[in-house]
Write a protein that holds these residues in place. Structure first.
Motif, PDB file in Angstrom:
ATOM      1  N   ASN A 158       0.829  -1.200   0.000  1.00  0.00           N
ATOM      2  CA  ASN A 158       0.000   0.000   0.000  1.00  0.00           C
ATOM      3  C   ASN A 158       0.865   1.252   0.000  1.00  0.00           C
ATOM      4  O   ASN A 158       1.853   1.334   0.733  1.00  0.00           O
ATOM      5  N   TRP A 164       2.628   8.771  -1.765  1.00  0.00           N
ATOM      6  CA  TRP A 164       3.040   8.687  -3.158  1.00  0.00           C
ATOM      7  C   TRP A 164       4.385   9.368  -3.360  1.00  0.00           C
ATOM      8  O   TRP A 164       4.746  10.290  -2.612  1.00  0.00           O
ATOM      9  N   LYS A 204      -1.051  11.478 -10.580  1.00  0.00           N
ATOM     10  CA  LYS A 204      -2.353  11.040 -10.092  1.00  0.00           C
ATOM     11  C   LYS A 204      -3.302  12.218  -9.894  1.00  0.00           C
ATOM     12  O   LYS A 204      -4.504  12.128 -10.189  1.00  0.00           O
ATOM     13  N   PHE A 247      -4.045  15.315  -3.441  1.00  0.00           N
ATOM     14  CA  PHE A 247      -3.979  13.942  -2.952  1.00  0.00           C
ATOM     15  C   PHE A 247      -2.524  13.491  -2.848  1.00  0.00           C
ATOM     16  O   PHE A 247      -1.695  13.847  -3.690  1.00  0.00           O
ATOM     17  N   SER A 255      -1.929  10.069  -1.017  1.00  0.00           N
ATOM     18  CA  SER A 255      -1.907   8.673  -0.589  1.00  0.00           C
ATOM     19  C   SER A 255      -3.219   7.992  -0.945  1.00  0.00           C
ATOM     20  O   SER A 255      -4.267   8.641  -0.974  1.00  0.00           O
ATOM     21  N   ASP A 256      -3.149   6.685  -1.214  1.00  0.00           N
ATOM     22  CA  ASP A 256      -4.380   5.938  -1.477  1.00  0.00           C
ATOM     23  C   ASP A 256      -4.458   4.681  -0.621  1.00  0.00           C
ATOM     24  O   ASP A 256      -5.182   3.746  -0.944  1.00  0.00           O
ATOM     25  N   ASN A 308     -10.350   2.528   0.775  1.00  0.00           N
ATOM     26  CA  ASN A 308     -10.957   2.887  -0.500  1.00  0.00           C
ATOM     27  C   ASN A 308     -10.743   4.370  -0.759  1.00  0.00           C
ATOM     28  O   ASN A 308     -10.915   5.198   0.126  1.00  0.00           O
ATOM     29  N   GLY A 309     -10.367   4.729  -1.984  1.00  0.00           N
ATOM     30  CA  GLY A 309     -10.210   6.132  -2.316  1.00  0.00           C
ATOM     31  C   GLY A 309      -8.832   6.678  -2.031  1.00  0.00           C
ATOM     32  O   GLY A 309      -7.844   5.950  -1.984  1.00  0.00           O
ATOM     33  N   CYS A 310      -8.757   7.995  -1.825  1.00  0.00           N
ATOM     34  CA  CYS A 310      -7.478   8.683  -1.643  1.00  0.00           C
ATOM     35  C   CYS A 310      -7.565   9.676  -0.486  1.00  0.00           C
ATOM     36  O   CYS A 310      -8.646  10.150  -0.136  1.00  0.00           O
ATOM     37  N   HIS A 336     -10.616  12.345   3.271  1.00  0.00           N
ATOM     38  CA  HIS A 336     -10.639  11.020   2.649  1.00  0.00           C
ATOM     39  C   HIS A 336     -11.709  11.031   1.578  1.00  0.00           C
ATOM     40  O   HIS A 336     -12.899  11.138   1.871  1.00  0.00           O
ATOM     41  N   LYS A 344     -13.708   8.933  -1.130  1.00  0.00           N
ATOM     42  CA  LYS A 344     -14.055   7.548  -1.425  1.00  0.00           C
ATOM     43  C   LYS A 344     -14.683   7.469  -2.810  1.00  0.00           C
ATOM     44  O   LYS A 344     -15.770   8.007  -3.038  1.00  0.00           O
TER      45      LYS A 344
END
Length: 307
Positions: A62, A66, A74, A96, A98-99, A103-105, A122, A124
């Motif tokens: 995970n 980023w 992204k 953003f 991190s993901d 679910n989502g970023c 967050h 989603k």
């Protein structure tokens, strides 16, 4: 480097090294290029982390953070891809970074004049909700890596359990517990749509052809048709005029919740959606509430059946 910033940087790096894989640092030129393309300045702590480790990946693969190039690519994709813009409300209100592992970023909120706040949200993709999760990057990583309950909550899509009730099934309870009004005509609906520059969701249209608004004992469950234009203008001009709140122009508000929050339909490039979102004034979250307005009303009416 300021002492407080140094402590926060050390705290984040300590968490990463204990529970994830760090990388080599990003060069300053790469960070500056990303900032220039995205037209904003990264938060200081984020930049300092990237200088030490250009991305962080946990043992399960995970992306806790980023890399600089991923942050750039992204965010560009989420802001400009035509499919994304048709499906979701604008995502250019976030940076953003991190993901993982939900679910989502996760991203920093961007408020008017391209100001980046310390608030982390967050997003989603499953329901387009944008929920406030932290007010500081170092605390965010503490929660993400050390608090399993926090992580579990973030993985929950939210909203209420979907029912199959449509308007016809709801009418008996609406008329028993709430107040209805004479319906409006299709031409009246079209006139309001022309003022809004939007086509109302079919579910809301059905309600207005049945009753011009609905009142509950606590207030308005659905605005009257003629209130849609002035109420939306008022909410967007006053409730969300702060320099530290994200714009609310991607919503069609249809009811107050009674506590300073509002219910609204999301607006994408494809038009007005049918899902119901809840805009929360205390932390600027835009949470998923229900798959449609009938499910929302059904949920609200359930409390009367319990007594």
């Amino acid at each position: 480097m300021q002492e407080r910033l140094m402590k926060e940087l050390d705290a984040c790096l300590g968490l990463f090294r204990a529970k994830a894989k760090v990388s080599t640092g990003a060069d300053i030129a790469g960070i500056s290029q990303a900032e220039e393309v995205l037209e904003l300045s990264f938060p200081t702590l984020l930049k300092e982390i990237l200088k030490v480790t250009d991305g962080v990946v946990d043992s399960k693969g995970n992306s806790l953070l980023w890399s600089t190039s991923q942050i750039l690519s992204k965010n560009q994709f989420l802001r400009t891809d035509s499919t994304v813009r048709q499906k979701y409300m604008p995502l250019n209100r976030f940076l953003f970074f991190s993901d993982a592992p939900c679910n989502g970023c996760f991203g920093f909120a961007i408020v008017p004049d391209s100001k980046l706040t310390a608030s982390i949200f967050h997003w989603k993709g499953v329901n387009d909700s944008r929920e406030s999760v932290s007010y500081h990057l170092s605390r965010f990583y503490e929660d993400l890596l050390d608090d399993r309950e926090w992580l579990k909550r973030r993985s929950d899509p939210g909203g209420w359990e979907m029912s199959t009730a449509g308007l016809e099934a709801l009418k008996p309870k609406i008329e028993k517990y709430w107040t209805t009004f004479p319906p409006v005509s299709e031409s009246e609906i079209q006139a309001v749509e022309a003022q809004l520059g939007l086509i109302l969701p079919d579910d809301l249209r059905q309600i207005y052809l049945y009753s011009n608004g609905i009142d509950s004992e606590y207030g308005q469950a659905v605005y009257k048709l003629q209130e849609l234009v002035p109420e939306n203008a008022l909410i967007k001009a006053q409730q969300f005029e702060s320099d530290w709140v994200m714009p609310a122009d991607s919503f069609l508000f249809f009811a107050p919740e009674g506590n300073g929050d509002y219910y609204a339909f999301p607006i994408t490039e494809a038009g007005v959606g049918k899902a119901v979102m809840e805009l929360e004034h205390e932390d600027d979250s835009r949470s998923y509430a229900a798959p449609d307005i009938f499910n929302l009303l059904d949920y609200q009416l359930e409390e009367y059946d319990e007594y």
